[in-house]
Design a protein around this motif. Sequence first.
Motif, short mmCIF file in Angstrom:
data_model
loop_
_atom_site.label_atom_id
_atom_site.label_comp_id
_atom_site.label_asym_id
_atom_site.label_seq_id
_atom_site.Cartn_x
_atom_site.Cartn_y
_atom_site.Cartn_z
N GLN A 168 0.87 -1.18 0.00
CA GLN A 168 0.00 0.00 0.00
C GLN A 168 0.90 1.22 0.00
N VAL A 169 0.70 2.09 -0.99
CA VAL A 169 1.52 3.30 -1.10
C VAL A 169 0.65 4.49 -0.70
N ASP A 170 1.09 5.16 0.38
CA ASP A 170 0.45 6.39 0.82
C ASP A 170 1.37 7.58 0.55
N GLY A 171 2.66 7.31 0.31
CA GLY A 171 3.65 8.36 0.09
C GLY A 171 4.08 8.44 -1.36
N VAL A 172 5.40 8.57 -1.57
CA VAL A 172 5.97 8.74 -2.90
C VAL A 172 6.93 7.60 -3.20
N VAL A 173 6.81 7.01 -4.39
CA VAL A 173 7.74 5.99 -4.87
C VAL A 173 8.23 6.40 -6.24
#
Length: 170
Positions: free
Chosen positions: A57-62
Amino acid sequence: MDQSKVEQSKTNQPKAEQTTATPNPAPAAQRSSSGTPSVINADLRVIGDLESAGDIQVDGVVEGDIRSRTVTVSPGANIKGSIQADTINISGTVNGQVEAPTINISKTAHMTGDVIHQILSIEAGANFGGNCRRLESVKAARAVQSAAQKGGVQGQSAGETAAAGKAARA
């Protein structure tokens, strides 16, 4: 920690650890090392590729590519790179190619890039710019290209072989 709690924690192992030793384990797509996803928090920026046998789960920056069983891009999250998974749920921003049998793009999503899918759901209000292609046709084109690169077709370049494959399917 008192001794009774230590003994209790030893006996209450997660089912996933107990069932992996059975003669007929669940298929790899159904197993996960834990029941919770690996989370990239909203205050975290990752530069590099991510790979997991479970869920992410990505809530930030990738800034990099992601390979996982399930990828969820939360509202406010931002991914610059490709995503490959069994299921992809996009509610945030993705700039890059996404590939999965099942892709869900919500009304809060901003998706820029190609979508390679079997099942595609795009909610009204989603911002999408790119091409949609069926997973089966992409796999067939990759097989033709792979055969050409391995010398399966003599006297033709990979581009000529791919063009010949398209003509044959037309």
